[in-house]
Design an enzyme around this catalytic site. Structure first.
Site, PDB file in Angstrom:
ATOM      1  N   HIS A 230       0.899  -1.098   0.000  1.00  0.00           N
ATOM      2  CA  HIS A 230      -0.116   0.098  -0.032  1.00  0.00           C
ATOM      3  C   HIS A 230       0.760   1.331   0.088  1.00  0.00           C
ATOM      4  O   HIS A 230       0.607   2.165  -0.910  1.00  0.00           O
ATOM      5  CB  HIS A 230      -0.719  -0.051   1.072  1.00  0.00           C
ATOM      6  CG  HIS A 230      -1.361   1.420   1.584  1.00  0.00           C
ATOM      7  ND1 HIS A 230      -2.645   1.762   0.689  1.00  0.00           N
ATOM      8  CD2 HIS A 230      -1.102   2.514   2.280  1.00  0.00           C
ATOM      9  CE1 HIS A 230      -2.989   3.133   1.063  1.00  0.00           C
ATOM     10  NE2 HIS A 230      -2.093   3.437   2.015  1.00  0.00           N
TER      11      HIS A 230
ATOM     12  N   HIS B 212       1.223   5.131  -2.728  1.00  0.00           N
ATOM     13  CA  HIS B 212       1.722   6.560  -2.463  1.00  0.00           C
ATOM     14  C   HIS B 212       2.871   6.887  -3.122  1.00  0.00           C
ATOM     15  O   HIS B 212       2.788   8.505  -3.560  1.00  0.00           O
ATOM     16  CB  HIS B 212       2.235   6.598  -0.982  1.00  0.00           C
ATOM     17  CG  HIS B 212       0.911   6.630  -0.248  1.00  0.00           C
ATOM     18  ND1 HIS B 212      -0.090   7.766   0.264  1.00  0.00           N
ATOM     19  CD2 HIS B 212       0.464   5.764   0.772  1.00  0.00           C
ATOM     20  CE1 HIS B 212      -0.826   7.501   1.369  1.00  0.00           C
ATOM     21  NE2 HIS B 212      -0.607   6.254   1.386  1.00  0.00           N
TER      22      HIS B 212
ATOM     23  N   GLU C 170      -5.710   9.576   0.514  1.00  0.00           N
ATOM     24  CA  GLU C 170      -6.066   8.387   0.559  1.00  0.00           C
ATOM     25  C   GLU C 170      -7.143   7.745  -0.327  1.00  0.00           C
ATOM     26  O   GLU C 170      -7.038   6.956  -0.914  1.00  0.00           O
ATOM     27  CB  GLU C 170      -6.416   7.900   1.815  1.00  0.00           C
ATOM     28  CG  GLU C 170      -5.308   7.677   2.949  1.00  0.00           C
ATOM     29  CD  GLU C 170      -4.219   6.633   2.678  1.00  0.00           C
ATOM     30  OE1 GLU C 170      -4.457   6.143   1.921  1.00  0.00           O
ATOM     31  OE2 GLU C 170      -3.091   6.702   3.323  1.00  0.00           O
TER      32      GLU C 170
ATOM     33  N   SER D  30      -4.178   1.185  -4.535  1.00  0.00           N
ATOM     34  CA  SER D  30      -3.521  -0.240  -4.147  1.00  0.00           C
ATOM     35  C   SER D  30      -4.719  -0.987  -3.684  1.00  0.00           C
ATOM     36  O   SER D  30      -4.549  -2.060  -3.261  1.00  0.00           O
ATOM     37  CB  SER D  30      -2.844   0.038  -2.843  1.00  0.00           C
ATOM     38  OG  SER D  30      -3.716   0.519  -1.598  1.00  0.00           O
TER      39      SER D  30
END
Ligand code: PHE
Ligand code: FE
Length: 296
Positions: free
Chosen positions: A137, A142, A183, A202
């Protein structure tokens, strides 16, 4: 080994999974790359392949363009190698951490253009869903957007804003903004809605859902509205906020948030928080779906 305290967790909650005894005062640790097993490299390869196949038509262009800079998808990348490429591009570096870290430590790293990446990868039985952020993730979700100059500056500004929010007792409000942008944010593009939030990029299940499903509410990005809005951590999001560009995101968050926090607190004292998925007066529908459809 500084014996730093791990993130606090409440009664009945599981302790975080990582090994915090290896962390320094700033919660960073070495990425013990040689310790990854062949099975872990293979899991990374399979996660990368599954997720890459979902990107066309769902992920924003900047993400797709930068993904290859993480290196060969067959093995877990060495953070130092990615950092050398990234630093030449936008000045950011990756640092290994044992898992979630306290928010002030997190803000301090971001303010210094250091992005913390969890050093352990999920178990094979968590292929489709994991509660805590893991290496996949953090890295896949990111890091590609840290190659975008505007987004890279936004993330640093967020870190500085976090340190200020901590002084103002406003971390909970700022965390909501992070949730709905970094997010789970969507961006409107000439080719349609796309995901730029790491939790979406993700995710095997939510990446297509967030762009295509008529079910969720999609609202035009508005920081104060986000700060009043609770969110779900245990299901796909019932509400997404849509930006038009990373410049818009950066510019809207550039002003001093102290009066924004005060105004949001005042509104919440009068009218309460906005429940996850609920509509609010003044919401402007974003994307091809009307609010009426999603309000069902
Ligand atoms: N400008 C905000 C403040 O003064 C900080 C911030 C920047 C918050 C970028 C989020 C993102 O508090
Ligand atoms: Fe994340």
């Amino acid at each position: 080994n500084s014996g730093v305290a791990p993130v606090t967790y409440g009664e009945g909650e599981r302790p975080p999974r990582g090994d915090y005894s290896r962390a320094r005062d700033d919660y960073c640790c070495e990425q013990d790359w040689a310790a990854y097993t062949e099975a872990e490299h293979d899991l990374y390869r399979r996660l990368h392949a599954r997720q890459s196949a979902l990107l066309p038509g769902h992920a924003c262009d900047a993400f797709v363009r930068a993904l290859g800079r993480l290196g060969a998808p067959e093995r877990i990348p060495r953070f130092d190698a990615v950092s050398d490429t990234l630093e030449r591009s936008t000045g950011w570096r990756l640092v290994a951490v044992p898992g979630l870290i306290p928010e002030e430590a997190f803000f301090r790293l971001l303010a210094a253009r250091r992005f913390p990446v969890t050093d352990w990868i999920r178990r094979p039985d968590e292929f489709d869903y994991i509660v805590e952020p893991d290496l996949f993730h953090d890295l896949f979700g990111h890091v590609p957007l840290l190659f975008d100059p505007v987004f890279a500056d936004f993330m640093q500004a967020y870190g500085e804003g976090g340190l200020k929010a901590a002084r103002l007792g406003a971390c909970e409000l700022l965390a909501r903004l992070y949730w709905y942008t970094v997010e789970f944010g969507l961006i409107a593009t000439p080719s349609g809605l796309r995901a730029y939030g790491a939790g979406l990029l993700s995710s095997g299940a939510e990446l297509s859902y967030c762009v295509r499903s008529p079910q969720p509410r999609r609202v035009e990005f508005e920081p104060a509205r986000m700060m009043r809005s609770r969110y779900r951590i245990d299901s796909v999001q019932p509400t997404y906020f849509v930006i038009r560009s990373f410049e818009q995101l950066f510019d809207a968050c550039a002003p001093d948030f102290a009066p924004v926090y005060a105004a949001v607190r005042e509104t919440m004292a009068r009218e309460g928080e906005i429940e996850a998925g609920a509509g609010a007066p003044g919401d402007r529908a974003a994307g091809p779906f009307s609010l009426a459809t999603s309000a069902a």
